[in-house]
Design a protein around this motif. Sequence first.
Motif, short mmCIF file in Angstrom:
data_model
loop_
_atom_site.label_atom_id
_atom_site.label_comp_id
_atom_site.label_asym_id
_atom_site.label_seq_id
_atom_site.Cartn_x
_atom_site.Cartn_y
_atom_site.Cartn_z
N THR A 189 15.75 49.84 34.70
CA THR A 189 16.46 48.66 34.22
C THR A 189 15.70 47.44 34.70
N LEU A 190 15.26 46.63 33.76
CA LEU A 190 14.51 45.43 34.11
C LEU A 190 15.49 44.27 34.25
N LEU B 27 13.28 38.82 35.65
CA LEU B 27 11.88 39.21 35.46
C LEU B 27 11.22 38.37 34.36
N THR B 28 10.12 37.69 34.69
CA THR B 28 9.43 36.87 33.70
C THR B 28 8.03 37.40 33.38
N SER B 29 7.48 38.26 34.25
CA SER B 29 6.12 38.73 34.04
C SER B 29 5.99 40.22 34.36
N ALA C 225 13.34 42.21 29.72
CA ALA C 225 14.38 41.26 30.11
C ALA C 225 14.26 39.94 29.36
N GLU C 226 15.41 39.36 29.03
CA GLU C 226 15.45 38.03 28.46
C GLU C 226 14.87 37.09 29.52
N GLY C 227 13.84 36.37 29.21
CA GLY C 227 13.15 35.54 30.18
C GLY C 227 11.68 35.95 30.31
N THR C 228 11.38 37.20 29.94
CA THR C 228 9.99 37.65 29.92
C THR C 228 9.28 36.85 28.84
N ILE D 32 12.17 43.84 22.40
CA ILE D 32 11.45 42.65 22.85
C ILE D 32 12.38 41.44 22.69
N PRO D 33 12.71 40.71 23.76
CA PRO D 33 13.62 39.56 23.63
C PRO D 33 12.94 38.35 22.99
N ASN D 34 13.75 37.37 22.59
CA ASN D 34 13.20 36.20 21.90
C ASN D 34 12.45 35.24 22.81
N THR D 35 12.39 35.51 24.11
CA THR D 35 11.61 34.67 25.02
C THR D 35 10.14 35.08 25.05
#
Length: 187
Positions: A25-26, A30-32, A49-52, A71-74
């Motif tokens: 679970t990410l 988590l951004t990178s 994760a939303e924010g990656t 893949i999130p929209n970020t």
Amino acid sequence: ITLPSTLKTLGTNVFNGCTGLTSITLPASLTSVGNSTFVNTGITEVTFAEGTTAIAGNVCAGITGLTKVTIPNTVTSIGTYAFQNCTSLAEIDLNEGLTSIGNYAFNKCTALTSVELPSTLKTLGTNVFNGCTGLTSITLPASLTSIGSSTFVNTGITEVTFAEGTTAIANNACSGLTGLTKVTIPN
């Protein structure tokens, strides 16, 4: 494995070779995620994760049991070879915000049958879907301006309508598609 809710970065090769790792679970923090982070694991599904903001090269390459990626929209870019040779990958959720998909990103993902590319996508790299033999349908968005060489080679695509915004189609983009019956190229 459970990662802490404060984690911001996963480095290169963090879980590479952890063959028993089947679930992760990410966290939203988590951004990178670094290159080859999940290579040679038993993970079957990955939801970034939303924010990656970017998915690194080789992040999940060669995971033969991987069936779904979200893949999130970020996320604005997917790196080179990110999911290459994920032969069981049948479902990709590519959300709005994605602007580029790197070379060989989904190369030889033979279980893919259709892909809907987001309306924000501008660039498809070289060999992105090459060898996706099950791929018979793809929707190209109007935002797409560049398509790399050999992008759709060795797929089962039967009809291609290039988007109105496309300004260049590279060499061999659709070369060797024996079932291709119709191609539409915009002004």
